[in-house]
Motif scaffolding. Structure first.
Motif, PDB file in Angstrom:
ATOM      1  N   GLN A 296       0.766  -1.266   0.021  1.00 40.22           N
ATOM      2  CA  GLN A 296      -0.034  -0.123   0.016  1.00 40.22           C
ATOM      3  C   GLN A 296       1.053   1.365  -0.021  1.00 40.22           C
ATOM      4  O   GLN A 296       2.055   1.287   0.091  1.00 40.22           O
ATOM      5  CB  GLN A 296      -0.924  -0.089   1.115  1.00 40.22           C
ATOM      6  CG  GLN A 296      -0.159  -0.085   2.495  1.00 40.22           C
ATOM      7  CD  GLN A 296      -1.135   0.050   3.726  1.00 40.22           C
ATOM      8  OE1 GLN A 296      -2.112   0.585   3.805  1.00 40.22           O
ATOM      9  NE2 GLN A 296      -0.615  -0.442   4.773  1.00 40.22           N
ATOM     10  N   SER A 297       0.231   2.376  -0.368  1.00 39.65           N
ATOM     11  CA  SER A 297       0.878   3.669  -0.346  1.00 39.65           C
ATOM     12  C   SER A 297       1.469   4.173   1.271  1.00 39.65           C
ATOM     13  O   SER A 297       0.440   4.066   2.068  1.00 39.65           O
ATOM     14  CB  SER A 297       0.121   4.737  -1.003  1.00 39.65           C
ATOM     15  OG  SER A 297      -0.101   4.249  -2.317  1.00 39.65           O
ATOM     16  N   GLY A 298       2.468   4.666   1.143  1.00 36.59           N
ATOM     17  CA  GLY A 298       3.167   5.115   2.759  1.00 36.59           C
ATOM     18  C   GLY A 298       4.404   5.553   2.746  1.00 36.59           C
ATOM     19  O   GLY A 298       5.257   5.517   1.418  1.00 36.59           O
ATOM     20  N   TYR A 299       5.043   5.570   3.665  1.00 37.08           N
ATOM     21  CA  TYR A 299       6.442   6.059   3.906  1.00 37.08           C
ATOM     22  C   TYR A 299       7.057   4.979   4.658  1.00 37.08           C
ATOM     23  O   TYR A 299       6.897   4.232   5.445  1.00 37.08           O
ATOM     24  CB  TYR A 299       6.344   7.343   4.788  1.00 37.08           C
ATOM     25  CG  TYR A 299       5.951   8.465   4.194  1.00 37.08           C
ATOM     26  CD1 TYR A 299       6.620   9.428   3.434  1.00 37.08           C
ATOM     27  CD2 TYR A 299       4.545   8.773   4.606  1.00 37.08           C
ATOM     28  CE1 TYR A 299       6.003  10.328   2.741  1.00 37.08           C
ATOM     29  CE2 TYR A 299       3.967   9.920   4.108  1.00 37.08           C
ATOM     30  CZ  TYR A 299       4.762  10.838   3.262  1.00 37.08           C
ATOM     31  OH  TYR A 299       4.199  11.930   2.860  1.00 37.08           O
ATOM     32  N   ILE A 300       8.467   4.649   3.955  1.00 38.40           N
ATOM     33  CA  ILE A 300       9.382   3.663   4.728  1.00 38.40           C
ATOM     34  C   ILE A 300       9.781   4.141   5.724  1.00 38.40           C
ATOM     35  O   ILE A 300      10.756   5.341   5.905  1.00 38.40           O
ATOM     36  CB  ILE A 300      10.339   3.231   3.510  1.00 38.40           C
ATOM     37  CG1 ILE A 300       9.830   2.941   2.078  1.00 38.40           C
ATOM     38  CG2 ILE A 300      11.489   2.299   4.158  1.00 38.40           C
ATOM     39  CD1 ILE A 300       9.207   1.387   2.342  1.00 38.40           C
ATOM     40  N   THR A 301       9.723   3.518   7.041  1.00 41.19           N
ATOM     41  CA  THR A 301      10.256   4.116   8.054  1.00 41.19           C
ATOM     42  C   THR A 301      11.226   3.637   8.842  1.00 41.19           C
ATOM     43  O   THR A 301      12.166   3.908   9.709  1.00 41.19           O
ATOM     44  CB  THR A 301       8.899   4.282   9.199  1.00 41.19           C
ATOM     45  OG1 THR A 301       8.556   2.912   9.412  1.00 41.19           O
ATOM     46  CG2 THR A 301       7.907   5.064   8.675  1.00 41.19           C
ATOM     47  N   THR A 320       9.105  -1.531   7.343  1.00 40.23           N
ATOM     48  CA  THR A 320       7.963  -0.999   7.701  1.00 40.23           C
ATOM     49  C   THR A 320       7.389   0.053   7.287  1.00 40.23           C
ATOM     50  O   THR A 320       7.916   1.108   6.777  1.00 40.23           O
ATOM     51  CB  THR A 320       8.129  -0.785   9.295  1.00 40.23           C
ATOM     52  OG1 THR A 320       8.842  -1.807   9.891  1.00 40.23           O
ATOM     53  CG2 THR A 320       7.002  -0.214   9.902  1.00 40.23           C
ATOM     54  N   ILE A 321       6.026   0.009   6.721  1.00 37.18           N
ATOM     55  CA  ILE A 321       5.605   1.060   5.877  1.00 37.18           C
ATOM     56  C   ILE A 321       4.532   1.722   6.955  1.00 37.18           C
ATOM     57  O   ILE A 321       3.669   1.034   7.500  1.00 37.18           O
ATOM     58  CB  ILE A 321       4.863   0.472   4.609  1.00 37.18           C
ATOM     59  CG1 ILE A 321       6.068   0.088   3.869  1.00 37.18           C
ATOM     60  CG2 ILE A 321       4.093   1.555   3.874  1.00 37.18           C
ATOM     61  CD1 ILE A 321       5.652  -0.648   2.441  1.00 37.18           C
ATOM     62  N   VAL A 322       4.454   3.011   6.940  1.00 40.56           N
ATOM     63  CA  VAL A 322       3.358   3.677   7.521  1.00 40.56           C
ATOM     64  C   VAL A 322       2.597   4.357   6.581  1.00 40.56           C
ATOM     65  O   VAL A 322       2.893   5.009   5.599  1.00 40.56           O
ATOM     66  CB  VAL A 322       3.914   4.854   8.423  1.00 40.56           C
ATOM     67  CG1 VAL A 322       2.767   5.814   9.028  1.00 40.56           C
ATOM     68  CG2 VAL A 322       4.772   4.235   9.604  1.00 40.56           C
ATOM     69  N   PRO A 323       1.109   4.017   6.453  1.00 41.45           N
ATOM     70  CA  PRO A 323       0.189   4.673   5.449  1.00 41.45           C
ATOM     71  C   PRO A 323       0.280   6.189   5.434  1.00 41.45           C
ATOM     72  O   PRO A 323       0.299   6.758   6.750  1.00 41.45           O
ATOM     73  CB  PRO A 323      -0.880   3.899   5.812  1.00 41.45           C
ATOM     74  CG  PRO A 323      -0.652   2.745   6.802  1.00 41.45           C
ATOM     75  CD  PRO A 323       0.480   3.126   7.316  1.00 41.45           C
ATOM     76  N   ASP A 324       0.046   6.608   4.201  1.00 40.97           N
ATOM     77  CA  ASP A 324      -0.032   8.121   4.326  1.00 40.97           C
ATOM     78  C   ASP A 324      -1.504   8.709   4.713  1.00 40.97           C
ATOM     79  O   ASP A 324      -1.433   9.974   4.969  1.00 40.97           O
ATOM     80  CB  ASP A 324       0.493   8.611   2.973  1.00 40.97           C
ATOM     81  CG  ASP A 324      -0.462   8.226   1.858  1.00 40.97           C
ATOM     82  OD1 ASP A 324      -0.916   6.980   2.038  1.00 40.97           O
ATOM     83  OD2 ASP A 324      -0.576   8.975   0.829  1.00 40.97           O
ATOM     84  N   GLN A 325      -2.412   7.974   4.822  1.00 36.85           N
ATOM     85  CA  GLN A 325      -3.832   8.299   5.054  1.00 36.85           C
ATOM     86  C   GLN A 325      -4.261   7.539   6.057  1.00 36.85           C
ATOM     87  O   GLN A 325      -4.263   6.359   5.953  1.00 36.85           O
ATOM     88  CB  GLN A 325      -4.565   8.116   3.544  1.00 36.85           C
ATOM     89  CG  GLN A 325      -4.250   8.903   2.389  1.00 36.85           C
ATOM     90  CD  GLN A 325      -4.507  10.409   2.750  1.00 36.85           C
ATOM     91  OE1 GLN A 325      -5.436  10.955   3.735  1.00 36.85           O
ATOM     92  NE2 GLN A 325      -3.634  11.278   1.999  1.00 36.85           N
ATOM     93  N   TYR A 326      -4.651   8.110   7.198  1.00 35.68           N
ATOM     94  CA  TYR A 326      -5.079   7.327   8.389  1.00 35.68           C
ATOM     95  C   TYR A 326      -6.146   8.254   9.138  1.00 35.68           C
ATOM     96  O   TYR A 326      -5.866   9.397   9.315  1.00 35.68           O
ATOM     97  CB  TYR A 326      -3.923   6.950   9.173  1.00 35.68           C
ATOM     98  CG  TYR A 326      -2.997   7.642   9.666  1.00 35.68           C
ATOM     99  CD1 TYR A 326      -3.359   8.606  10.650  1.00 35.68           C
ATOM    100  CD2 TYR A 326      -1.768   8.020   8.782  1.00 35.68           C
ATOM    101  CE1 TYR A 326      -2.108   9.416  11.233  1.00 35.68           C
ATOM    102  CE2 TYR A 326      -0.747   9.062   9.096  1.00 35.68           C
ATOM    103  CZ  TYR A 326      -0.909   9.395  10.553  1.00 35.68           C
ATOM    104  OH  TYR A 326      -0.062  10.659  10.645  1.00 35.68           O
TER     105      TYR A 326
END
Length: 456
Positions: A296-301, A320-326
């Motif tokens: 899914q779309s997000g930021y590599i943390t 680990t990916i943190v979604p950009d929309q939450y």
């Protein structure tokens, strides 16, 4: 100076020369203290009847309301060796973007033409399956021909049996007729003998009758032999009919056995084709899994695997990916004794770590820097820490939560309960009683918690 000794100094000291002492002794401090005590007592009594909001204090952390919006660990489905990275920490990736590329580490997949060779095996197995189908059709035609031939031969044998039975019937009637003729010839011969003895007939007539009688006996014997031969023909026809039917059953059983053998071979070929097709699909799918893509779309943390050449095992966590929309929420943990006091839709005051706030627990309206939330879910089972987890979503009718909040931040929550007088709350605290059981009514209940749409 304090006049607590038996030796008085009043005769040695002139009070008129001590102005400060005269001013102090002239003040009426007792009446002022009494007035202050009365005022503070009245204020304390009035405060005892002021409203106080009972509450439950709990701690938790910030999370996402929906599971697909929470930080996600991306795992390697297959084992392999890292050959190239395409991202670094802090990068934004779209769903389907390449994260890294792997190479094979298992010797059974080293063949570069594995897919082509597996496809050739599948085609060969399919040709074998077609051969079995042709053989099954040929055996089915053979069985049909055997049935038709057996039907004709059986009908021919039955006709022959019927003809033999009719011959037996005809010979039986001939035998009866011959037997009657023999009886008549014998009676005539006997009468002729009597007449010859009486001298009424000549010897020639007697001999003629004897010859006729002997001829009738010969014909009777011939008719009996003919009947026996006809009956033997019936038996032979019956035996031939049974032999034809037995031969037909034997041929059909043998052909049917060959057909079932061919069917078994066809089923084995079908199983082999299915197995090879499965292996081909697995190999093809494994080839696609050499590229690890973002789910899914997000930021590599956080990148958990290191550089080029490192070997990953199947199911190992990579990034680990943190979604950009939450949509933010707070999960708090309450004691089991406080669980009966909670209801969905209940109002909660939240203090976030890092945001300055002044909290008056009994007067939530006078607190500063707190944010409102609504209880949306209460766990049915207790956690490993001996507490129940409660999910709190933002209250859309109140001030929005800070935009700078991040998942994982700490939070302290006050779950608001019933409004009671302060004297009642003090009495409850002194006696160690729990807060009153509280259920919001239709008029006092806050807005309904946000609904989460579950896709079909």
């Amino acid at each position: 100076m304090l006049n607590i000794s038996l030796n008085s100094v009043n005769r040695h000291v002139d009070r008129k020369d001590l102005d400060s002492l005269q001013r102090v002794e002239a003040r009426h401090t007792g009446s002022v203290l009494l007035q202050l005590l009365i005022i503070f007592s009245l204020l304390f009594l009035v405060c005892l009847f002021l409203p106080w909001t009972q509450h439950i204090r709990a701690t938790g952390r910030v999370t996402a309301l929906q599971p697909n919006q929470r930080p996600q660990m991306v795992q390697s489905i297959i084992g392999g060796q890292i050959t190239e990275w395409y991202v670094r920490e802090g990068d934004f990736v779209e769903a389907g973007d390449t994260i890294l590329r792997l190479t094979e580490t298992k010797d059974q997949y080293f063949d570069t033409s594995l897919l082509d060779r597996t496809r050739s095996q599948v085609m060969a197995k399919e040709m074998s399956l077609q051969s079995y189908n042709s053989k099954i059709d040929a055996l089915a035609d053979q069985m049909e021909a055997l049935r038709e031939s057996g039907r004709l031969r059986t009908e021919q044998a039955r006709n022959k049996l019927r003809q033999a039975r009719l011959t037996v019937a005809s010979d039986s009637m001939d035998l009866e007729a011959t037997r009657l003729n023999t009886i008549v010839a014998r009676e005539q011969y006997e009468r002729m003998e009597e007449l010859y003895a009486q001298g009424l007939k000549s010897l020639t007539d007697l001999e003629n009758r004897r010859v006729t009688y002997q001829q009738a006996q010969a014909k009777l014997l011939s008719a009996e032999n003919k009947l026996l031969a006809s009956r033997n023909e019936v038996i032979n026809a019956q035996v031939e009919l049974n032999a034809i039917q037995a031969k037909l059953r034997d041929d059909l059983a043998k052909t049917s056995s060959d057909r079932f053998t061919a069917l078994s071979g066809r089923f084995e070929a079908e199983a082999g084709v299915a197995k090879l097709e499965n292996e081909y699909s697995n190999y093809e799918r494994r080839t696609d899994l050499y590229i690890l893509r973002a789910p899914q779309s997000g930021y590599i943390t956080e990148i958990l695997a290191a550089g080029i050449g490192e070997t990953l095992s199947a199911g190992e966590q990579v990034v680990t990916i943190v979604p950009d929309q939450y949509q933010l929420a707070v999960e708090i943990f309450v004691r089991p004794i406080d669980l009966p006091l909670l209801n969905q839709g209940q109002q909660v005051n939240i203090q976030f770590d890092g945001w300055p706030s002044i909290v008056f627990s009994g007067w939530p309206n006078t607190s500063y820097g707190t944010y409102s939330g609504t209880v949306v879910a209460i766990d049915r089972t207790i956690s490993a820490g001996g507490e129940y987890r409660v999910m709190v979503a933002p209250d859309t009718s109140d001030e929005a939560w800070p935009e700078a909040l991040r998942v994982g931040s700490g939070a302290t929550a006050l779950v608001l309960l019933k409004d009671v007088p302060i004297w009642y709350e003090l009495w409850r605290k002194i006696n160690g009683f729990p807060p009153d059981l509280y259920a919001p009514t239709a008029s006092t209940a806050p807005a309904a918690p946000p609904k989460i749409k579950v896709p079909k």
